[in-house]
Design a protein around this motif. Structure first.
Motif, short mmCIF file in Angstrom:
data_model
loop_
_atom_site.label_atom_id
_atom_site.label_comp_id
_atom_site.label_asym_id
_atom_site.label_seq_id
_atom_site.Cartn_x
_atom_site.Cartn_y
_atom_site.Cartn_z
N PHE A 13 -1.96 -2.03 7.01
CA PHE A 13 -2.25 -0.60 7.12
C PHE A 13 -2.82 -0.05 5.81
CE2 PHE A 13 0.66 -1.09 10.68
CZ PHE A 13 -0.08 -0.46 11.67
N PHE A 60 -5.32 -15.49 -3.90
CA PHE A 60 -4.27 -14.83 -3.11
C PHE A 60 -4.62 -14.89 -1.64
CE2 PHE A 60 -3.56 -12.45 -7.11
CZ PHE A 60 -2.29 -12.93 -7.31
N PHE A 61 -3.61 -14.97 -0.85
CA PHE A 61 -3.82 -14.84 0.58
C PHE A 61 -2.65 -14.07 1.14
CE2 PHE A 61 -2.24 -16.49 4.59
CZ PHE A 61 -3.13 -15.83 5.41
N LYS A 90 -0.01 -3.99 13.00
CA LYS A 90 1.40 -4.35 12.91
C LYS A 90 1.58 -5.84 13.24
CE LYS A 90 5.95 -3.43 14.81
NZ LYS A 90 6.77 -2.71 15.77
N ASN A 112 0.51 -7.94 10.36
CA ASN A 112 1.57 -8.01 9.35
C ASN A 112 2.59 -9.08 9.73
OD1 ASN A 112 0.56 -6.09 7.64
ND2 ASN A 112 1.69 -4.41 8.56
N GLY A 113 2.96 -9.10 11.02
CA GLY A 113 3.93 -10.09 11.49
C GLY A 113 3.40 -11.51 11.33
N LEU A 147 1.68 -12.68 9.08
CA LEU A 147 1.73 -13.15 7.70
C LEU A 147 2.89 -14.11 7.49
CD1 LEU A 147 0.97 -9.89 5.71
CD2 LEU A 147 -0.48 -11.89 5.93
N LYS A 162 -1.66 -4.39 -4.62
CA LYS A 162 -0.50 -5.26 -4.70
C LYS A 162 0.31 -5.17 -3.41
CE LYS A 162 -1.28 -6.63 -8.86
NZ LYS A 162 -2.65 -6.92 -8.40
N THR A 163 -0.35 -5.42 -2.31
CA THR A 163 0.36 -5.38 -1.04
C THR A 163 -0.31 -6.30 -0.04
OG1 THR A 163 1.10 -3.99 0.77
CG2 THR A 163 -0.99 -3.40 -0.25
N SER A 164 0.44 -6.70 0.98
CA SER A 164 -0.15 -7.49 2.06
C SER A 164 -0.18 -6.67 3.34
CB SER A 164 0.67 -8.76 2.30
OG SER A 164 0.75 -9.50 1.12
N MET A 222 7.39 -2.68 5.52
CA MET A 222 6.28 -2.71 4.58
C MET A 222 6.30 -1.49 3.66
SD MET A 222 3.78 -5.12 4.81
CE MET A 222 4.14 -6.72 5.44
N GLN A 223 5.75 -1.67 2.49
CA GLN A 223 5.81 -0.61 1.52
C GLN A 223 4.89 0.56 1.89
OE1 GLN A 223 5.47 -3.61 -1.61
NE2 GLN A 223 6.18 -2.02 -2.96
N ARG A 269 -7.64 -7.87 -2.38
CA ARG A 269 -6.29 -8.38 -2.68
C ARG A 269 -6.02 -8.46 -4.18
NH1 ARG A 269 -7.47 -12.26 1.32
NH2 ARG A 269 -6.68 -11.57 3.33
#
Lengths: 264, 343
Positions: free
Chosen positions: B287, B342-343, B222, B225-226, B228, B282-284, B1-2, B278
């Motif tokens: 964190f 957005f999702f 974490k 995130n997974g 997603l 610009k991230t999903s 992730m960024q 969102r």
């Protein structure tokens, strides 16, 4: 085990796959035997509903085998924890990621989850693996695009990049060529071929592109009605294994060209 | 992730806006108190009038803190639910928690008539409302958790949560039908939601629950995130789906349940804030999203509470109506402008 010498990485013995239904098991396919070596590209073919996906789900540990055993690097698949398995085996599924709002870079980075700490921060090694995955699949220029902006062909490359970033000795793909045009189908399969020979990863994929698979794969697994055959594509043609795959009255296999023709 | 580098500007803006909203919120009310007096109270110098110090320290400050906890907590639980169910319509109340709380309170208020007289008045204290709604949401929570242990499919959990909600709403309707006008009014006032009249004791209990829920959320980030990528991909990366689902639902229930118990059912915030965030981030990556949603939820609630005070008047509007009145047009405007949920 002897598998060390021959470099056998995935071995399947007398496997039956299917589903449990209240004590009764409904077998989808049985008596499956094969062993795949390191760096081999293997295509899994068979008619719709013959059990390709069920077999792949069983091989990836998503569902239990009804009978028989699967050995990964000589160790029974059941003995792997889901966490250990994640570092040995990665998958590319037919489903798209649940969130289309993920950027390509984020999606590929998620492939590093088995290696990152609880905050998921990326180490230098992680970043290297991600960069490699992006370059190998020619998706580096897409890195900051969102998934919903991608074409089906690009999406499939990104999905493969994510599996590559997971850096496992085995990659299993479920029908990676569906929904793609002829160029992208050939592109994806050539990409898999290149990855298998260059990175020495073992790649197993199911497909309906039998003629393309015959040209490109090292080994093929043919699921027919009552039996499953595993061999070199050429030997499978000689033995006539593709002839009985589909009903004769509609479609015919030509052993010389390795293609199916429609009966008029 | 960024990394979070790119989102630093958004965080700074959000943080400054939150502090400003906090100070404005403290300054507004039926009695107007100058800003320098408020700051003076905070520093510990006291105000020029003792009543001002009292109003700020024992009424407005707990109210502002409650608003921030409630807004932030509901927004975080909304984010968790949307990711867990991979559904942009999910919010903290899809699990039927608020309906459970409503049922608890309805039985208390509307059922109190049945006991009548002395016993009835004992039941009506402020704490008993809190306890009743906490019990209500806790019972629904237990039912939902029992279901998650048995069922694999998260979509089924979503449907079952909605069913629990329907059943409890129906029971409340039946109870309302048989109760008198006075009780009904009292119940309806509770359902408007209220941030005020919180004791410091109550605020500290709420803070504890909030921290527990938030801790579990951060711990699950974490895994979120997974998720997603979808359940099957998450599983293939070594995630324990059942354990993760359990922890996420537990976190949501603690957050939404405790907040509903203290301030009443507040709709909208949990559903809308994650979507608002969102649009700007610009991230999903959870964190990044989690702190952003937390700040944004607190900010929205403070602003809504300030508006609900009807500055310079003695009236206070129901907070539940204000959140929707202010928030809904904002979300509609954003979605129409971007044309994409957005999702």
């Amino acid at each position: 085990m002897v598998s060390e010498e021959k470099n056998i990485i995935l071995e399947v013995r007398n496997l039956s796959v299917g589903y449990w239904k209240k004590g009764n098991d409904s077998v989808v396919a049985e008596a499956i035997n094969f062993s795949i070596e390191k760096g081999e590209l293997v295509g899994l073919v068979g008619a719709n509903g013959i059990g390709k996906s069920t077999l792949l789900r069983t091989l990836t540990g998503m569902q239990d085998a009804l009978n028989g055993a699967i050995f990964l690097k000589g160790k029974n698949l059941n003995e792997y924890s889901s966490f250990q398995l994640a570092t040995q085996l990665s998958v590319v599924l037919t489903e798209a990621p649940a969130s289309k709002n993920l950027s390509v870079l984020e999606m590929v980075s998620l492939g590093r989850q088995p290696y990152t700490n609880w905050i998921g921060s990326l180490s230098e090694e992680d970043k290297k693996a991600i960069q490699f995955a992006l370059e190998a699949t020619e998706t580096a220029t897409l890195a900051h695009r969102k998934c919903f902006e991608l074409s089906d062909g690009q999406m499939q490359r990104v999905a493969i990049a994510r599996a590559l970033a997971q850096d496992t000795p085995i990659i299993i793909l479920d029908e990676p060529t569906t929904h793609l045009d002829i160029y992208h189908r050939a592109y994806i399969l050539k990409l898999l071929k290149k990855l298998a020979s260059e990175t020495q990863k073992t790649i197993l994929f199911s497909t309906h592109e039998i003629d393309l698979a015959i040209q490109l794969t090292d080994k093929m697994l043919v699921m027919a009605k009552n039996e499953t055959y595993f061999d070199d594509p050429c030997k499978l043609i000689e033995a006539g294994r593709f002839d009985t795959l589909f009903p004769k009255e509609t479609i015919d296999f030509d052993g010389k060209t390795g293609r199916f023709t429609i009966r008029k | 992730m960024q990394t979070t580098q790119a989102n630093r500007v958004q965080f700074i803006v959000l943080f400054i806006a939150l502090i400003a909203a906090f100070l404005v919120n403290l300054g507004m009310g039926s009695v107007s108190i100058p800003l320098d007096e408020i700051i003076s109270v905070f520093i510990g110098n006291g105000a020029s009038k003792e009543t001002w110090r009292y109003i700020i320290m024992d009424y407005r400050l707990p109210k502002a803190v409650t608003a921030m906890l409630a807004g932030g907590g509901l927004a975080v639980s909304g984010l968790l639910m949307q990711t867990l169910f991979r559904n942009p319509l999910a919010g903290p109340f899809v699990l039927g928690l608020s309906s459970g709380a409503s049922l608890g309170v309805a039985i208390l208020i509307l059922g109190a008539g049945a006991f009548g007289g002395f016993f009835g008045t004992i039941l009506m204290s402020q704490w008993s409302l809190v306890i009743a709604s906490a019990l209500g949401s806790f019972l629904v929570l237990l039912a939902v958790l029992a279901v998650t242990f048995r069922i694999k499919d998260t979509m089924a959990i979503l449907i079952i949560g909605l069913m629990f909600g329907s059943v409890t709403t129906a029971v409340v309707s039946v109870l309302s039908y048989f109760s008198n006008a006075e009780q009904l009014q009292q119940y309806i006032f509770w359902s408007f939601g209220s941030l005020g009249n919180q004791s410091w004791e109550g605020v500290s209990i709420l803070t504890l629950c909030f921290l527990a829920g938030l801790g579990l959320s951060v711990f699950s980030s974490k895994s979120l995130n997974g998720l997603l990528l979808g359940e099957n991909y998450a599983k293939s990366m070594g995630l324990h789906i059942k354990r993760t689902t359990f922890i996420i639902i537990l976190a949501t229930s603690i957050l939404a349940g405790s907040i509903t118990a203290f301030v009443g059912p507040i709709a909208f915030v949990g559903l809308a804030v994650p979507h608002l965030v969102r649009q700007f981030y610009k991230t999903s990556n959870h964190f990044v999203l989690l702190p952003a949603v937390l700040l944004c939820g607190s900010l929205l609630m403070l602003v809504c509470d300030t508006v609900a005070q009807l500055p310079f008047s003695e009236f206070t509007l129901p907070i539940n109506a204000i959140t929707s009145l202010i928030g809904a047009p904002v979300v509609i405007w954003l979605l129409v402008r971007k044309r994409k949920l957005f999702f």
